[in-house]
Design a protein around this motif. Structure first.
Motif, PDB file in Angstrom:
ATOM      1  N   SER B 202       0.804  -1.231   0.000  1.00 33.43           N
ATOM      2  CA  SER B 202       0.000   0.000   0.000  1.00 33.43           C
ATOM      3  C   SER B 202       0.829   1.269   0.000  1.00 33.43           C
ATOM      4  CB  SER B 202      -0.914   0.032   1.226  1.00 33.43           C
ATOM      5  OG  SER B 202      -1.667  -1.134   1.301  1.00 33.43           O
ATOM      6  N   ILE B 203       2.137   1.118   0.163  1.00 37.17           N
ATOM      7  CA  ILE B 203       2.968   2.282   0.421  1.00 37.17           C
ATOM      8  C   ILE B 203       3.117   3.191  -0.809  1.00 37.17           C
ATOM      9  CG2 ILE B 203       5.246   1.393  -0.208  1.00 37.17           C
ATOM     10  CD1 ILE B 203       6.182   2.303   2.511  1.00 37.17           C
ATOM     11  N   ALA B 204       3.025   2.601  -2.007  1.00 40.67           N
ATOM     12  CA  ALA B 204       3.382   3.318  -3.233  1.00 40.67           C
ATOM     13  C   ALA B 204       2.642   4.644  -3.384  1.00 40.67           C
ATOM     14  CB  ALA B 204       3.112   2.434  -4.441  1.00 40.67           C
ATOM     15  N   GLN B 205       1.312   4.609  -3.160  1.00 46.10           N
ATOM     16  CA  GLN B 205       0.529   5.816  -3.403  1.00 46.10           C
ATOM     17  C   GLN B 205       0.943   6.970  -2.519  1.00 46.10           C
ATOM     18  OE1 GLN B 205      -3.613   4.559  -3.291  1.00 46.10           O
ATOM     19  NE2 GLN B 205      -3.791   5.846  -5.089  1.00 46.10           N
ATOM     20  N   TYR B 206       1.238   6.662  -1.246  1.00 45.03           N
ATOM     21  CA  TYR B 206       1.622   7.737  -0.333  1.00 45.03           C
ATOM     22  C   TYR B 206       2.957   8.323  -0.730  1.00 45.03           C
ATOM     23  CZ  TYR B 206      -2.265   5.830   2.026  1.00 45.03           C
ATOM     24  OH  TYR B 206      -3.533   5.395   2.291  1.00 45.03           O
ATOM     25  N   THR B 207       3.873   7.442  -1.132  1.00 43.74           N
ATOM     26  CA  THR B 207       5.176   7.908  -1.581  1.00 43.74           C
ATOM     27  C   THR B 207       5.027   8.819  -2.801  1.00 43.74           C
ATOM     28  OG1 THR B 207       6.119   5.839  -0.797  1.00 43.74           O
ATOM     29  CG2 THR B 207       7.450   7.128  -2.301  1.00 43.74           C
ATOM     30  N   LEU B 208       4.257   8.363  -3.781  1.00 45.43           N
ATOM     31  CA  LEU B 208       4.142   9.130  -5.028  1.00 45.43           C
ATOM     32  C   LEU B 208       3.442  10.472  -4.798  1.00 45.43           C
ATOM     33  CD1 LEU B 208       3.348   6.362  -7.663  1.00 45.43           C
ATOM     34  CD2 LEU B 208       5.488   7.565  -7.253  1.00 45.43           C
ATOM     35  N   ILE B 209       2.336  10.460  -4.036  1.00 47.90           N
ATOM     36  CA  ILE B 209       1.603  11.700  -3.788  1.00 47.90           C
ATOM     37  C   ILE B 209       2.473  12.682  -3.011  1.00 47.90           C
ATOM     38  CG2 ILE B 209      -0.323  12.707  -2.520  1.00 47.90           C
ATOM     39  CD1 ILE B 209      -1.530  11.465  -4.772  1.00 47.90           C
ATOM     40  N   MET B 210       3.139  12.175  -1.959  1.00 49.88           N
ATOM     41  CA  MET B 210       3.965  13.054  -1.134  1.00 49.88           C
ATOM     42  C   MET B 210       5.105  13.625  -1.961  1.00 49.88           C
ATOM     43  SD  MET B 210       4.147  14.363   1.809  1.00 49.88           S
ATOM     44  CE  MET B 210       5.348  15.517   2.459  1.00 49.88           C
ATOM     45  N   ARG B 211       5.705  12.791  -2.815  1.00 48.28           N
ATOM     46  CA  ARG B 211       6.804  13.257  -3.651  1.00 48.28           C
ATOM     47  C   ARG B 211       6.330  14.380  -4.580  1.00 48.28           C
ATOM     48  NH1 ARG B 211       7.748  13.412  -8.752  1.00 48.28           N
ATOM     49  NH2 ARG B 211       9.890  13.497  -9.481  1.00 48.28           N
ATOM     50  N   ASN B 212       5.236  14.110  -5.315  1.00 46.01           N
ATOM     51  CA  ASN B 212       4.758  15.106  -6.274  1.00 46.01           C
ATOM     52  C   ASN B 212       4.346  16.390  -5.586  1.00 46.01           C
ATOM     53  OD1 ASN B 212       5.208  13.282  -8.258  1.00 46.01           O
ATOM     54  ND2 ASN B 212       3.071  12.622  -8.453  1.00 46.01           N
ATOM     55  N   SER B 213       3.683  16.229  -4.434  1.00 46.91           N
ATOM     56  CA  SER B 213       3.220  17.395  -3.710  1.00 46.91           C
ATOM     57  C   SER B 213       4.405  18.226  -3.210  1.00 46.91           C
ATOM     58  CB  SER B 213       2.322  16.906  -2.566  1.00 46.91           C
ATOM     59  OG  SER B 213       2.213  17.848  -1.578  1.00 46.91           O
ATOM     60  N   LEU B 214       5.438  17.555  -2.733  1.00 47.92           N
ATOM     61  CA  LEU B 214       6.618  18.266  -2.230  1.00 47.92           C
ATOM     62  C   LEU B 214       7.344  18.985  -3.365  1.00 47.92           C
ATOM     63  CD1 LEU B 214       8.298  18.831   0.294  1.00 47.92           C
ATOM     64  CD2 LEU B 214       9.695  16.852  -0.267  1.00 47.92           C
ATOM     65  N   VAL B 215       7.443  18.318  -4.521  1.00 45.60           N
ATOM     66  CA  VAL B 215       8.102  18.942  -5.665  1.00 45.60           C
ATOM     67  C   VAL B 215       7.384  20.230  -6.047  1.00 45.60           C
ATOM     68  CG1 VAL B 215       8.556  18.678  -8.127  1.00 45.60           C
ATOM     69  CG2 VAL B 215       9.107  16.823  -6.567  1.00 45.60           C
ATOM     70  N   THR B 216       6.032  20.197  -6.034  1.00 41.39           N
ATOM     71  CA  THR B 216       5.251  21.383  -6.374  1.00 41.39           C
ATOM     72  C   THR B 216       5.482  22.491  -5.349  1.00 41.39           C
ATOM     73  OG1 THR B 216       3.593  19.825  -7.128  1.00 41.39           O
ATOM     74  CG2 THR B 216       2.944  22.131  -7.060  1.00 41.39           C
ATOM     75  N   VAL B 217       5.412  22.123  -4.069  1.00 37.81           N
ATOM     76  CA  VAL B 217       5.535  23.128  -3.008  1.00 37.81           C
ATOM     77  C   VAL B 217       6.924  23.762  -3.018  1.00 37.81           C
ATOM     78  CG1 VAL B 217       5.625  23.413  -0.515  1.00 37.81           C
ATOM     79  CG2 VAL B 217       3.768  22.124  -1.536  1.00 37.81           C
ATOM     80  N   LEU B 218       7.960  22.943  -3.245  1.00 37.05           N
ATOM     81  CA  LEU B 218       9.336  23.465  -3.232  1.00 37.05           C
ATOM     82  C   LEU B 218       9.546  24.521  -4.313  1.00 37.05           C
ATOM     83  CD1 LEU B 218      11.537  20.319  -2.506  1.00 37.05           C
ATOM     84  CD2 LEU B 218      11.194  22.323  -1.070  1.00 37.05           C
ATOM     85  N   ASP B 219       8.636  24.536  -5.276  1.00 38.16           N
ATOM     86  CA  ASP B 219       8.751  25.466  -6.388  1.00 38.16           C
ATOM     87  C   ASP B 219       8.011  26.777  -6.123  1.00 38.16           C
ATOM     88  OD1 ASP B 219      10.275  24.988  -8.641  1.00 38.16           O
ATOM     89  OD2 ASP B 219       8.513  25.223  -9.930  1.00 38.16           O
ATOM     90  N   GLU B 220       7.288  26.837  -5.012  1.00 34.68           N
ATOM     91  CA  GLU B 220       6.449  28.025  -4.784  1.00 34.68           C
ATOM     92  C   GLU B 220       7.257  29.204  -4.264  1.00 34.68           C
ATOM     93  OE1 GLU B 220       2.780  27.518  -2.778  1.00 34.68           O
ATOM     94  OE2 GLU B 220       2.226  25.768  -3.989  1.00 34.68           O
ATOM     95  N   ASP B 221       6.678  30.390  -4.449  1.00 36.29           N
ATOM     96  CA  ASP B 221       7.395  31.635  -4.138  1.00 36.29           C
ATOM     97  C   ASP B 221       7.802  31.730  -2.673  1.00 36.29           C
ATOM     98  OD1 ASP B 221       7.225  32.371  -6.712  1.00 36.29           O
ATOM     99  OD2 ASP B 221       5.454  33.659  -6.476  1.00 36.29           O
ATOM    100  N   TYR B 222       6.876  31.287  -1.775  1.00 38.25           N
ATOM    101  CA  TYR B 222       7.199  31.494  -0.368  1.00 38.25           C
ATOM    102  C   TYR B 222       8.380  30.645   0.081  1.00 38.25           C
ATOM    103  CZ  TYR B 222       5.072  27.156   1.336  1.00 38.25           C
ATOM    104  OH  TYR B 222       4.800  25.845   1.603  1.00 38.25           O
TER     105      TYR B 222
END
Lengths: 301, 324
Positions: B202-222
């Motif tokens: 079951s781990i895959a989905q959490y890893t993938l979502i967290m990864r993608n979400s973090l990549v997006t956030v790391l790109d934000e202005d703040y």
């Protein structure tokens, strides 16, 4: 990592219908490593399924004497024998067919239903959208495996029934996706123009909307088929799948019931699961790659 | 949309979904092939008087609408009938199984989310590098592995190569415990393999979502601002980026309870864990329809409730949603 994208003028303002897929997309897809691996894996199983049909012309059973059951791999039985003395390799190749048939047929049902529901709900809006989407949400909420089990237990375990059960429980995600895409498409200039000159709704959907949503449909078709194959295997493992033909899930069901894992018959337990995993992984690789190929186009819009 | 109207529309959808599921259940089990009273009595042909009295006791002589009302009334009052096979009250069987499933699911789910998120952060901060692509590919591969088969492989490994861990059941057969603590230890040992199976598959989905979400956030202005202020990259990651990137994962933990339950059902069957999955498996194979019907309904209600809970809790975590 990502470069800053300067804001661009929003969308095509001319009202021209932009092609949904740029030229050369197929060629770019074919160059992707994931697609190459995926298509290779798929091809392998198609060959295996055909070989299985040729091999099993004379039947699978080799007679079960005490000496012939749970034999480890040998020259005579390359993958050993099962609890009834059947040749595992022959069973394995025969089992490929059910996985592929159920995968393809159930996916076809799910895709047609999902696309139709999404298209109708997104285009007509109003009460039709409310009814269809409330139902879709309900389908998405109810966990799929228990639903499939209950349905299969009631309608029976023929090949056709299993295909129907899996197909009719796999369309909801697709419907949601298509609807939101259609919602944005229907306000675009080329659709507004067609509507204003009185093009009938069905024709708009067929000529203007369907080609636009096709890439989205294709990417999700591949992913739905991966899930459908997993569902079929799970159902067969639980003893609720097709009984009349050998399948990978049924092999694992037999292995489980005969205690093959506890007896160390790795040649019997490992191959069917690996086949399912590789087939599903091949499909997810292809689906993943198509999604990636399509996403830059969406960013540019 | 105001908070009040948003909440009431969500509750409306929940009630509607419940209604659809209950109605579906009602009709499905009445479409069963064969005569209902015959299925009940398991005796083949009965004399007409007996059939009539059976029909009457189950309300089958009434109109479908009256039957439906009776059905809902029985559901709400926990009057769930008795098993065809064990003749125990269905309520008792399902309740015991639900408790056992909750024991397994709670431990496994917490571990899955924590490990999945940790791996997602690991991959996300290394986006585009080798460690990232290895994590993503492995996640896809794990998603493709059938859970029940993974369980079988673990049974194989731990009954042939590393004997010692229990591979079946919730407690040791016919064991007597000198203290309650011993019993807890025994259950804990039986939990290990099912939990490992559940976490891996079951781990895959959490890893993938967290990864993608973090990549997006790391790109934000703040985040860029925080870096420009000269904060250490560790502080930017854990105090500024990760909390925001966790939001989609939070939603996923609730919405995925249904998928996680589906996975748990398979694991229970493989490891003979006496939960809802095993109960469904048994009742399907024994054609024990009252048990099957209620087990399915119980799972559906749990999942529908989890969905509602997510929608009600989410705005508290993310004020941007509440203000919209």
């Amino acid at each position: 990592m990502t470069t800053v994208v300067l804001s661009q003028p929003p969308g095509p303002v001319t009202g021209e219908q932009t092609p949904a897929v740029e030229r050369g997309t197929l060629a770019r897809l074919a160059r992707r490593r994931m697609v190459q691996i995926g298509v290779g894996g798929l091809g392998l199983f198609v060959v295996l399924a055909i070989a299985g049909q040729l091999l099993t012309v004379n039947g699978i059973a080799t007679g079960s004497t005490a000496a012939s059951i749970f034999n480890p791999p040998s020259l005579q039985h390359l993958m050993g024998t099962d609890e009834l003395g059947r040749d595992v390799l022959t069973e394995l190749s025969a089992g490929a067919l059910v996985s592929l048939i159920v995968g393809i047929a159930a996916t076809a049902i799910a895709v047609v239903v999902g696309t139709l529901v999404g298209l109708l709900a997104g285009f007509f809006r109003g009460w039709l959208e409310v009814v269809l989407m409330r139902f879709t949400d309900a389908m998405l909420t109810v966990p799929s495996l228990p639903l499939i089990i209950v349905l299969a237990a009631v309608v029976g375990q023929g090949l056709g029934q299993i295909v129907l059960v899996i197909g009719l429980t796999s369309w909801a995600g697709m419907a949601r996706l298509i609807r939101s895409e259609v919602l944005s498409l229907r306000e675009r200039a080329f659709v507004l123009r067609a509507r204003s000159v009185g093009v009938p709704p069905l024709r708009i959907m067929r000529v203007h909307l369907l080609p636009q949503i096709l890439p989205l449909v294709i990417a999700n078709t591949v992913l739905i088929s991966a899930a459908a194959i997993l569902a079929e295997a799970t159902l067969s493992f639980l003893g609720l799948g097709v009984h009349t033909r050998p399948s990978w899930g049924l092999m694992l069901n037999n292995a489980f019931k005969s205690g093959a894992a506890g007896r160390g018959a790795f040649w019997y337990v490992l191959p069917p699961g690996l086949c399912i995993a590789i087939l599903v992984l091949s499909l997810s690789f292809i689906g993943h790659a198509i999604n990636e190929e399509l996403s830059p186009r969406r960013q540019r819009q | 949309m105001t908070t009040a109207s948003r909440i009431s529309s969500r509750i409306g959808q929940t009630v509607l979904t419940l209604f659809i599921v209950v109605t579906f259940n009602f009709w499905l089990f009445r479409l069963l092939p064969g005569n209902f009273t015959q299925l009940l009595s398991r005796a083949g042909a009965l004399d007409p008087a007996a059939v009539a009295s059976l029909k009457q006791s189950f309300g089958l002589d009434k109109s479908p609408v009256e039957q439906y009302v009776l059905y809902i009334k029985n559901l709400v009052t926990f009057n769930w009938g008795t098993s065809y096979v064990s003749h125990q009250p269905v309520f008792q069987m399902v309740f015991q199984a639900l408790v056992n499933t909750i024991v397994l699911i709670t431990v496994a789910y917490i571990l899955t989310v924590i490990i999945g998120v940790a791996l997602g952060v690991f991959a996300g901060r290394r986006a585009g590098r080798l460690a990232d692509s290895v994590t993503v590919t492995t996640s896809l591969a794990l998603w493709s592995v059938p859970t029940f088969w993974l369980g079988l492989v673990l049974v194989f490994i731990f009954s042939v190569w590393f004997v010692g861990l229990p591979v079946s059941g919730m407690t040791t057969y016919a064991a007597t415990y000198s203290t309650p603590f011993d019993q807890v230890v025994d259950i804990g040992l039986h939990l290990i393999l099912p939990t490992i199976t559940l976490v891996i598959s079951s781990i895959a989905q959490y890893t993938l979502i967290m990864r993608n979400s973090l990549v997006t956030v790391l790109d934000e202005d703040y985040v860029t601002t925080a870096r420009a202020k000269g904060l250490s990259s560790r502080r930017v990651l854990w105090r500024h980026a990760v909390p925001n990137a966790l939001l989609p994962t939070f939603t996923l933990t609730w919405l995925n309870i249904g998928i996680f339950l589906s996975t748990t059902l398979q694991v229970e069957v493989v490891f003979s864990w006496p939960g809802l999955g095993s109960l469904i498996f048994q009742s399907v194979n024994q054609r024990d329809y009252p048990v099957l019907e209620v087990s399915f309904l119980t799972i559906a209600v749990v999942v529908i409730a989890a969905n509602l809970l997510n929608d009600l809790l989410y705005p508290l975590l993310d004020p941007r949603i509440a203000r919209r």
